[in-house]
Design an enzyme around this catalytic site. Sequence first.
Site, PDB file in Angstrom:
ATOM      1  N   PRO A 197       0.561  -1.453   0.253  1.00 58.22           N
ATOM      2  CA  PRO A 197      -0.519  -0.265   0.484  1.00 58.22           C
ATOM      3  C   PRO A 197       0.586   1.441   0.265  1.00 58.22           C
ATOM      4  CG  PRO A 197       0.340  -0.554   1.915  1.00 58.22           C
ATOM      5  CD  PRO A 197       1.028  -2.031   1.649  1.00 58.22           C
ATOM      6  N   CYS A 198       1.464   1.529  -0.841  1.00 56.75           N
ATOM      7  CA  CYS A 198       2.632   2.847  -1.427  1.00 56.75           C
ATOM      8  C   CYS A 198       1.390   4.513  -1.152  1.00 56.75           C
ATOM      9  CB  CYS A 198       3.455   2.591  -2.426  1.00 56.75           C
ATOM     10  SG  CYS A 198       2.557   1.760  -4.110  1.00 56.75           S
ATOM     11  N   HIS A 199       0.351   3.306  -2.014  1.00 53.88           N
ATOM     12  CA  HIS A 199      -0.667   5.047  -1.219  1.00 53.88           C
ATOM     13  C   HIS A 199      -0.601   5.881   0.353  1.00 53.88           C
ATOM     14  CE1 HIS A 199      -3.099   2.065  -1.004  1.00 53.88           C
ATOM     15  NE2 HIS A 199      -3.698   2.596   0.453  1.00 53.88           N
TER      16      HIS A 199
END
Length: 103
Positions: free
Chosen positions: A50-52
């Site tokens: 989940p790089c967001h």
Amino acid sequence: MNTQECVYSHVRKIPKGKVTTYKALALLCDTSPRVVGKILHHNPNGSKTPCHRVVRSDCTIASGYAFGGPGIQREMLEKEGVKFEKNKVATHSFTSAIGSSVK
DNA sequence: CACATGACTATCC
DNA sequence: TGGATAGCCATGT
């Protein structure tokens, strides 16, 4: 563990509705924030990362987001319950420590 | 092996 | 207070 795997592991440990900073990941992986950002942009581990949920130390959305744009990242986070202040993330939505340390 | 690059951070003007 | 510049570390060529 390589810095790369280390960063991925920590990012995956970020709980829903929470976010972290590059600096935090860098410290957990005992490296520099530059490397963290570079690794994340290189390739999100099969969309499982989940790089967001990873933002700058200034609580702002990262530049050059690879999912379609910073605006997309913001909406994704809002849907997860992360509070936003204009174009920045609410400080109380940060995870001080992700899961457990590497070492 | 050495140089160049990059989702960043901190300092200076 | 805000924008620009320098510094850092790992990865890639």
